[in-house]
Design a protein around this motif. Structure first.
Motif, mmCIF file in Angstrom:
data_model
loop_
_atom_site.group_PDB
_atom_site.id
_atom_site.type_symbol
_atom_site.label_atom_id
_atom_site.label_comp_id
_atom_site.label_asym_id
_atom_site.label_seq_id
_atom_site.Cartn_x
_atom_site.Cartn_y
_atom_site.Cartn_z
ATOM 1 N N GLN A 29 -6.625 -47.571 69.119
ATOM 2 C CA GLN A 29 -6.096 -47.150 67.834
ATOM 3 C C GLN A 29 -5.699 -45.688 67.863
ATOM 4 O O GLN A 29 -6.245 -44.900 68.612
ATOM 5 C CB GLN A 29 -7.122 -47.375 66.734
ATOM 6 C CG GLN A 29 -6.720 -48.536 65.825
ATOM 7 C CD GLN A 29 -7.768 -48.832 64.803
ATOM 8 O OE1 GLN A 29 -8.943 -48.588 65.035
ATOM 9 N NE2 GLN A 29 -7.344 -49.358 63.667
ATOM 10 N N HIS A 30 -4.751 -45.335 66.975
ATOM 11 C CA HIS A 30 -4.291 -43.963 66.892
ATOM 12 C C HIS A 30 -5.238 -43.155 66.025
ATOM 13 O O HIS A 30 -5.904 -43.715 65.154
ATOM 14 C CB HIS A 30 -2.889 -43.916 66.301
ATOM 15 C CG HIS A 30 -1.869 -44.621 67.139
ATOM 16 N ND1 HIS A 30 -0.529 -44.349 67.073
ATOM 17 C CD2 HIS A 30 -2.003 -45.570 68.094
ATOM 18 C CE1 HIS A 30 0.122 -45.122 67.928
ATOM 19 N NE2 HIS A 30 -0.752 -45.877 68.557
ATOM 20 N N VAL A 31 -5.251 -41.871 66.240
ATOM 21 C CA VAL A 31 -6.135 -40.993 65.488
ATOM 22 C C VAL A 31 -5.898 -41.136 63.986
ATOM 23 O O VAL A 31 -6.835 -41.247 63.206
ATOM 24 C CB VAL A 31 -5.929 -39.519 65.905
ATOM 25 C CG1 VAL A 31 -6.808 -38.611 65.064
ATOM 26 C CG2 VAL A 31 -6.232 -39.346 67.368
ATOM 27 N N ARG A 91 -1.269 -40.025 75.097
ATOM 28 C CA ARG A 91 -0.249 -39.675 74.131
ATOM 29 C C ARG A 91 0.802 -40.766 74.022
ATOM 30 O O ARG A 91 1.192 -41.374 75.015
ATOM 31 C CB ARG A 91 0.405 -38.353 74.549
ATOM 32 C CG ARG A 91 0.694 -37.481 73.380
ATOM 33 C CD ARG A 91 1.131 -36.103 73.796
ATOM 34 N NE ARG A 91 0.513 -35.060 73.003
ATOM 35 C CZ ARG A 91 0.726 -34.904 71.711
ATOM 36 N NH1 ARG A 91 1.522 -35.725 71.057
ATOM 37 N NH2 ARG A 91 0.141 -33.937 71.045
ATOM 38 N N GLU A 92 1.278 -40.961 72.798
ATOM 39 C CA GLU A 92 2.372 -41.908 72.561
ATOM 40 C C GLU A 92 3.274 -41.248 71.556
ATOM 41 O O GLU A 92 3.108 -41.424 70.359
ATOM 42 C CB GLU A 92 1.839 -43.215 71.993
ATOM 43 C CG GLU A 92 1.070 -44.039 73.001
ATOM 44 C CD GLU A 92 0.935 -45.479 72.535
ATOM 45 O OE1 GLU A 92 1.057 -45.708 71.316
ATOM 46 O OE2 GLU A 92 0.718 -46.359 73.389
ATOM 47 N N GLY A 93 4.222 -40.472 72.053
ATOM 48 C CA GLY A 93 5.105 -39.740 71.154
ATOM 49 C C GLY A 93 4.297 -38.681 70.446
ATOM 50 O O GLY A 93 3.595 -37.916 71.075
ATOM 51 N N LYS A 94 4.368 -38.663 69.135
ATOM 52 C CA LYS A 94 3.619 -37.660 68.390
ATOM 53 C C LYS A 94 2.158 -38.025 68.287
ATOM 54 O O LYS A 94 1.297 -37.185 68.115
ATOM 55 C CB LYS A 94 4.150 -37.566 66.952
ATOM 56 C CG LYS A 94 5.571 -37.104 66.824
ATOM 57 C CD LYS A 94 5.792 -36.607 65.420
ATOM 58 C CE LYS A 94 7.044 -37.202 64.813
ATOM 59 N NZ LYS A 94 7.264 -36.701 63.439
ATOM 60 N N GLN A 95 1.904 -39.286 68.380
ATOM 61 C CA GLN A 95 0.551 -39.736 68.154
ATOM 62 C C GLN A 95 -0.265 -39.811 69.448
ATOM 63 O O GLN A 95 0.271 -39.720 70.536
ATOM 64 C CB GLN A 95 0.582 -41.112 67.505
ATOM 65 C CG GLN A 95 1.595 -41.215 66.392
ATOM 66 C CD GLN A 95 1.444 -42.500 65.633
ATOM 67 O OE1 GLN A 95 0.840 -42.522 64.563
ATOM 68 N NE2 GLN A 95 1.975 -43.578 66.155
ATOM 69 N N VAL A 96 -1.541 -39.967 69.259
ATOM 70 C CA VAL A 96 -2.437 -40.105 70.406
ATOM 71 C C VAL A 96 -3.241 -41.380 70.231
ATOM 72 O O VAL A 96 -3.806 -41.621 69.168
ATOM 73 C CB VAL A 96 -3.391 -38.901 70.510
ATOM 74 C CG1 VAL A 96 -4.369 -39.109 71.651
ATOM 75 C CG2 VAL A 96 -2.611 -37.616 70.697
ATOM 76 N N LEU A 97 -3.233 -42.174 71.272
ATOM 77 C CA LEU A 97 -3.929 -43.453 71.209
ATOM 78 C C LEU A 97 -5.269 -43.357 71.913
ATOM 79 O O LEU A 97 -5.357 -42.885 73.042
ATOM 80 C CB LEU A 97 -3.071 -44.532 71.885
ATOM 81 C CG LEU A 97 -3.577 -45.962 71.758
ATOM 82 C CD1 LEU A 97 -3.432 -46.450 70.329
ATOM 83 C CD2 LEU A 97 -2.839 -46.876 72.722
ATOM 84 N N TYR A 98 -6.284 -43.793 71.237
ATOM 85 C CA TYR A 98 -7.624 -43.779 71.839
ATOM 86 C C TYR A 98 -8.089 -45.198 72.129
ATOM 87 O O TYR A 98 -7.825 -46.118 71.370
ATOM 88 C CB TYR A 98 -8.616 -43.120 70.879
ATOM 89 C CG TYR A 98 -8.666 -41.620 71.048
ATOM 90 C CD1 TYR A 98 -7.764 -40.806 70.380
ATOM 91 C CD2 TYR A 98 -9.604 -41.018 71.877
ATOM 92 C CE1 TYR A 98 -7.799 -39.425 70.528
ATOM 93 C CE2 TYR A 98 -9.643 -39.647 72.037
ATOM 94 C CZ TYR A 98 -8.738 -38.853 71.375
ATOM 95 O OH TYR A 98 -8.762 -37.496 71.530
ATOM 96 N N SER A 99 -8.791 -45.339 73.238
ATOM 97 C CA SER A 99 -9.369 -46.651 73.534
ATOM 98 C C SER A 99 -10.698 -46.477 74.257
ATOM 99 O O SER A 99 -10.985 -45.412 74.802
ATOM 100 C CB SER A 99 -8.410 -47.468 74.389
ATOM 101 O OG SER A 99 -7.615 -46.639 75.205
ATOM 102 N N LEU A 100 -11.483 -47.509 74.240
ATOM 103 C CA LEU A 100 -12.765 -47.478 74.933
ATOM 104 C C LEU A 100 -12.509 -47.319 76.422
ATOM 105 O O LEU A 100 -11.585 -47.920 76.964
ATOM 106 C CB LEU A 100 -13.530 -48.779 74.696
ATOM 107 C CG LEU A 100 -14.452 -48.844 73.493
ATOM 108 C CD1 LEU A 100 -15.281 -50.115 73.566
ATOM 109 C CD2 LEU A 100 -15.363 -47.635 73.440
ATOM 110 N N ALA A 101 -13.319 -46.546 77.094
ATOM 111 C CA ALA A 101 -13.191 -46.413 78.545
ATOM 112 C C ALA A 101 -13.425 -47.786 79.167
ATOM 113 O O ALA A 101 -14.244 -48.562 78.680
ATOM 114 C CB ALA A 101 -14.208 -45.410 79.062
#
Lengths: 102, 102
Positions: free
Chosen positions: B37-39, B70-80
């Motif tokens: 999910q994105h921040v 990073r995905e464009g302006k946004q940042v995507l986070y995911s579980l390691a």
DNA sequence: CGTACACTTCAACGTCCGTTCATGTGAACG
DNA sequence: CGTTCACATGAACGGACGTTGAAGTGTACG
């Protein structure tokens, strides 16, 4: 006495984890997973000052993770029954989640 | 960049639990268990100030629990990946122990 | 380029928490 | 009873942590 065991709200998972997120308290719990033990023994094995250990035991007690019971001069601590993992395994059952160690 | 992921010493179980022992960070992890999910989304859903969330995400990142990209302006986070429980279940695998939620 | 958006980093403040020292309680023993 | 042993409790100190506001970085868009 008073092992009222206010037991943290079951949905306050972070709260219970906070109790376990301490080197000393975690070591105590891991120790008690193998059976009940007296404060003196725990103190000696973990090399923790009795006073300090007592404080940590209080935190564990108030979180409902362990229970105490007097035996003469000594006090025996054991994992709370509803926390005990299935058949003395290396796992404990908090309300919100379950932690198993290797 | 730099997801150096200093990854806490695997035997410092209390250390890793400390990272999870926070309402916000725990909520984030539970959220990410269901997928990346994105921040912005996380911030909106959990109703946490972006600044504050960013701090917590950093703690999770430095503990090696999540990864960012990073995905464009946004940042995507995911579980390691090495933390992800077996088949997207409600469980995570820390080095020292494994936590499963209900 | 300049602006807007999406975050991140920096600096600072308040509070909670682990630790210590001093004191208190309860049980056994002479 | 008085003392000793085994812990528990209370108060106090110091450091770590969560939170906030301000400034910085990077990306897209006109």
């Amino acid at each position: 006495m008073k092992s009222a065991s206010i037991r943290v709200a079951a949905d306050d998972c972070a709260g219970i984890l906070k109790v376990l997120a301490d080197e000393t308290r975690l070591a105590v719990v891991e120790r008690l997973m193998q059976g009940p033990q007296h404060v003196g023994e725990i103190s000696a094995i973990l090399e923790v000052e009795p006073t300090l250990l007592s404080h940590h035991l209080r935190v564990l007690r108030e979180a409902g993770l362990v229970v105490s019971q007097r035996e003469g001069k000594q006090v025996l601590y054991s994992l709370a029954s509803d926390v005990q993992g299935s058949r003395r395994g290396r796992a404990i059952n908090l309300g919100c989640c379950r932690i198993s160690f290797k």
